[in-house]
Design an enzyme around this catalytic site. Structure first.
Site, short mmCIF file in Angstrom:
data_model
loop_
_atom_site.label_atom_id
_atom_site.label_comp_id
_atom_site.label_asym_id
_atom_site.label_seq_id
_atom_site.Cartn_x
_atom_site.Cartn_y
_atom_site.Cartn_z
N ASN A 57 14.38 -35.54 -3.90
CA ASN A 57 13.58 -36.72 -4.22
C ASN A 57 14.38 -37.84 -4.87
O ASN A 57 13.94 -38.98 -4.89
CB ASN A 57 12.42 -36.33 -5.13
CG ASN A 57 12.88 -35.54 -6.34
OD1 ASN A 57 13.50 -34.49 -6.21
ND2 ASN A 57 12.56 -36.02 -7.53
N SER A 75 2.46 -32.26 -1.12
CA SER A 75 1.57 -33.10 -1.91
C SER A 75 1.11 -34.27 -1.05
O SER A 75 1.93 -34.92 -0.39
CB SER A 75 2.28 -33.62 -3.16
OG SER A 75 1.36 -34.19 -4.06
N CYS A 85 8.80 -38.85 -11.58
CA CYS A 85 8.06 -37.96 -12.47
C CYS A 85 8.69 -37.85 -13.85
O CYS A 85 8.06 -37.42 -14.81
CB CYS A 85 7.96 -36.56 -11.86
SG CYS A 85 7.23 -36.56 -10.21
#
Length: 370
Positions: free
Chosen positions: A139, A187, A314
């Site tokens: 990510n 997700s 995040c």
């Protein structure tokens, strides 16, 4: 969220309010939406049957369920687990928890491209290894792990193979049969669906207890009344992604190249972190801006109307250095504190790329003059 997803969810909130576990008319309505959504999503990864899909609240719950519940179910067979040093926190923190309760975790290193070595994986595997968890795509830097090769290696062992596909589902082709994947996490928000919605793929024959205790929803694999509007929205997002995968990859790769070309044309000192080729994730671009602190760049970009990150979104509120860049280049590398992560989505345009590069050029020019 995609406008079509919002429309689908709005309709379901207005018309399909029953509990999918109920046997009355409204419950049957909800059950139909649940079953058809599950079927579409199962097909999207070539699952053998629909019941291998368990709807969850997202990638974190899916990762936690796959990792913790596998470990607890298989502890009599072994207590050794393998993962990589560049996994998302939703994998690394469950691993740390398992270490606290007596499991042994091997963290495979990565090279400067953010990739593990298949040789290292083979050396790390032991008779008591019960789980291997390696992400499909990173990510922060967009590194794409050799999932097919990993799957073949793990399949020849006693371990189950879990992969975090939050960054890749809906963008890359995924085939759980060809890649020998046993457990897979996703997700919905990463493919323009609703936040707090995802699924866990669990290959038939893998037995462990649910993470959440309660009712018998989700085929007794995940307690809690199903969120039918969000599930319908997720299915719509998957349907749209299936139709547009190739175009989105092409668009994002073009954005990446435009970004790099315009930075070069303006004489900005930079290097791409990791590889820059079509094998990597097309929508993630990590760049080292030499001599420019990432926090200063981020603040100034925000003031200019550009949203970026210094690492994972995040953990972007944290002052901790990126564990991914640290693993790739070492904790003393200037890249760790001077790199930004840009990511592209379906609403981005070529003009926005140019505006971002122009904003960067002004900010970096001011910093260099100081």
């Amino acid at each position: 969220m995609a406008p079509e997803v919002i429309a689908e969810m709005t309709t379901k909130m207005e018309t399909t309010f029953g509990n999918a576990s109920a046997v009355n008319y409204y419950g049957r309505q909800a059950r139909f939406v649940l079953d058809t959504s599950r079927h579409l999503i199962a097909q999207s990864i070539n699952a053998q049957n629909d019941n291998e899909i368990v709807f969850t609240s997202g990638g974190t719950e899916s990762d936690n369920t796959a990792i913790i519940q596998t470990a607890l179910a298989r502890k009599s067979e072994g207590r050794h687990i393998i993962t990589s040093v560049v996994e998302h926190e939703a994998v690394l923190k469950p691993m740390a928890y398992l270490e606290e309760i007596g499991f042994e975790v091997t963290y495979l290193p990565v090279d400067e491209n953010g990739l593990i070595s298949i040789t290292d994986l083979k050396k790390a595997l032991r008779p008591d290894t019960i789980l291997v968890s390696i992400m499909m795509g990173n990510n922060e830097v967009g590194a794409r792990m050799p999932i097919h090769e990993i799957g073949q290696v793990v399949a020849a062992s006693n371990a189950w193979f879990h992969t975090d596909c939050v960054q890749t589902y809906g963008l890359l082709e995924i085939d759980v049969q060809a890649d020998k994947i046993d457990l897979l996490s996703t997700s919905a928000h990463k493919l323009n669906g609703p936040k707090f919605m995802g699924f866990l793929y669990r290959r038939d024959g893998l037995n462990f207890k649910p993470l959440l205790k309660g009712g018998d929803q989700e085929l007794k694999w995940r307690a809690g009344t199903e969120n039918i509007p969000a599930i319908a929205g997720f299915a719509k997002a998957v349907e749209l992604a299936n139709q547009n995968k190739a175009k989105h990859r092409q668009d994002y790769l073009a954005f990446k190249q435009q970004f790099i070309d315009e930075l070069t044309a303006l004489g900005i000192e930079f290097e791409v972190n990791g590889k820059h080729n079509e094998d990597e994730l097309p929508h993630v671009l990590s760049i080292w801006f030499k001599g420019c602190p990432a926090d200063v760049l981020l603040t100034n970009l925000d003031l200019a109307g550009v949203s970026a990150a210094a690492g994972s979104a995040c953990t972007a509120g944290s002052l901790e250095p990126s564990h991914v860049l640290t693993a790739m280049y070492g904790k003393d590398s200037p890249r760790v504190s001077q790199s930004l992560r840009f990511s592209f989505g379906i609403t981005n345009t070529k003009d926005e790329i140019s505006q971002t590069v122009a904003a960067l050029a002004k900010i970096i020019g001011r910093l260099k003059r100081k």
